[in-house]
Design an enzyme around this catalytic site. Sequence first.
Site, mmCIF file in Angstrom:
data_model
loop_
_atom_site.group_PDB
_atom_site.id
_atom_site.type_symbol
_atom_site.label_atom_id
_atom_site.label_comp_id
_atom_site.label_asym_id
_atom_site.label_seq_id
_atom_site.Cartn_x
_atom_site.Cartn_y
_atom_site.Cartn_z
ATOM 1 N N HIS A 38 0.811 -1.217 0.000
ATOM 2 C CA HIS A 38 0.000 0.000 0.000
ATOM 3 C C HIS A 38 0.848 1.271 0.000
ATOM 4 O O HIS A 38 0.395 2.327 0.450
ATOM 5 C CB HIS A 38 -0.968 0.001 1.192
ATOM 6 C CG HIS A 38 -2.065 -1.009 1.055
ATOM 7 N ND1 HIS A 38 -3.276 -0.724 0.453
ATOM 8 C CD2 HIS A 38 -2.118 -2.313 1.392
ATOM 9 C CE1 HIS A 38 -4.038 -1.802 0.455
ATOM 10 N NE2 HIS A 38 -3.350 -2.787 1.027
ATOM 11 N N HIS A 59 0.244 -15.792 8.274
ATOM 12 C CA HIS A 59 0.722 -14.685 7.453
ATOM 13 C C HIS A 59 2.094 -14.254 7.970
ATOM 14 O O HIS A 59 2.643 -14.867 8.881
ATOM 15 C CB HIS A 59 -0.273 -13.514 7.493
ATOM 16 C CG HIS A 59 -0.421 -12.823 6.170
ATOM 17 N ND1 HIS A 59 0.619 -12.156 5.569
ATOM 18 C CD2 HIS A 59 -1.480 -12.695 5.336
ATOM 19 C CE1 HIS A 59 0.209 -11.637 4.428
ATOM 20 N NE2 HIS A 59 -1.067 -11.960 4.255
ATOM 21 N N ASP A 113 -7.546 -12.834 -2.788
ATOM 22 C CA ASP A 113 -7.912 -13.915 -3.696
ATOM 23 C C ASP A 113 -8.351 -15.143 -2.913
ATOM 24 O O ASP A 113 -7.656 -15.569 -1.978
ATOM 25 C CB ASP A 113 -6.703 -14.289 -4.560
ATOM 26 C CG ASP A 113 -6.326 -13.197 -5.544
ATOM 27 O OD1 ASP A 113 -6.955 -13.130 -6.606
ATOM 28 O OD2 ASP A 113 -5.404 -12.413 -5.242
#
Length: 412
Positions: free
Chosen positions: A17, A104, A344
């Site tokens: 980002h 993650h 996704d």
Amino acid sequence: MSTFGTLFRVTTYGESHCKSVGCIVDGVPPGMELTEADIQPQMTRRRPGQSALSTPRDEKDLVQIQSGTEYGVTLGTPIGMLVRNEDQRPKDYSEMDIYPRPSHADWTYLQKYGVKARSGGGRSSARETIGRVAAGAIAEKYLRLSHNIEIVAFVSSVGPIHLFDPEATPSSDPAFQSLLSTITREKVDSFLPVRCPDTVASGKMADLIAEYRDKKDSIGGTVTCVIRNVPAGLGEPCFDKIEAKLAHAMLSIPATKGFEVGSGFKGTEIPGSKHNDMFVPHPTKPLSLATATNYSGGIQGGITNGENIYFKVAFKSPATISIAQQTASYTGEPGTLEAKGRHDPSVVPRAIPIVEAMAALVVMDMVLQQQSREATREMLGRAARLVPELSRQEEKAAVEGVEKVLEAVEKA
């Protein structure tokens, strides 16, 4: 680190980002025609928002060449490329200030650096792969022009649904070998949104991904890749064998968990008497050899043998899902995380150009290394051919010198 390659070196930059992502590519041969039009097709195949089965993040991923070319021709200097992040939503990641997302990179990045990106996955995000795909497109063009090398990847499984029987050995299946020899990117893309080149299997895979998407869950899969027209002799023993470099490249892609080349793990179930690739005279190249089978996947002793290189990469189910999960905060307090953001439900359809790009970077680096070796060997060969002539001239001069000395002595 963020650099890959030896003679063809790629450094990527950017977070998920930040203002932009991109790369610097060093070692691009000079004099090659290159514009954004050569790079954009692969960027478009990788970009988000391609279908209802991918993240809805709306990024056009338009690449801009910043340096290294003039009037559409490479200068031999570093090529800088940039893609702007346009659809940023850092506010979607406010829960990451409290909870590291399960499976993650939030927790591991914090342990490594003592600080982490507060929005998205930072450098662990798939946005980082934009630079890889851009660099890979440059490598692919050179490989195509110089050796007619073709690189094509396709989805070979999603969850339990496989393109070929998972219990069989695909490398011994004539249909599989025929597919490797004939498949094109145009054919693969005709099976969007999944990119599995079979109508029945592709439909089942699409339904399965949609099912997990609707449940706010995710599912993994595998990608198979073939590299055709690779010259024999590429690869650097002992630690830089070409399959080792391919494994390094593929397992550096986010969400990868496995790699196999040629017959892979199924090859362990075949006796050597059947697994060996017997040599035969090459059908089109005089005084050269081919193999009757290709269990080796085009590589023997870590060096290419001229046959098709093929391998498979496993991608895990995406870690970021919107299902509420019981976890712990950074301070160890139990809690519930329901991740937001746009992700996704399965990464394999969009991973296709990334796998192709990383394969191109490996082969490009190996081609340049081999060309360097062959050039220096040729120089030695030319020098060796000159040595006898030079030696005769030096011998003649020495004899003439001695004769002159003897004549001078006799006269004295």
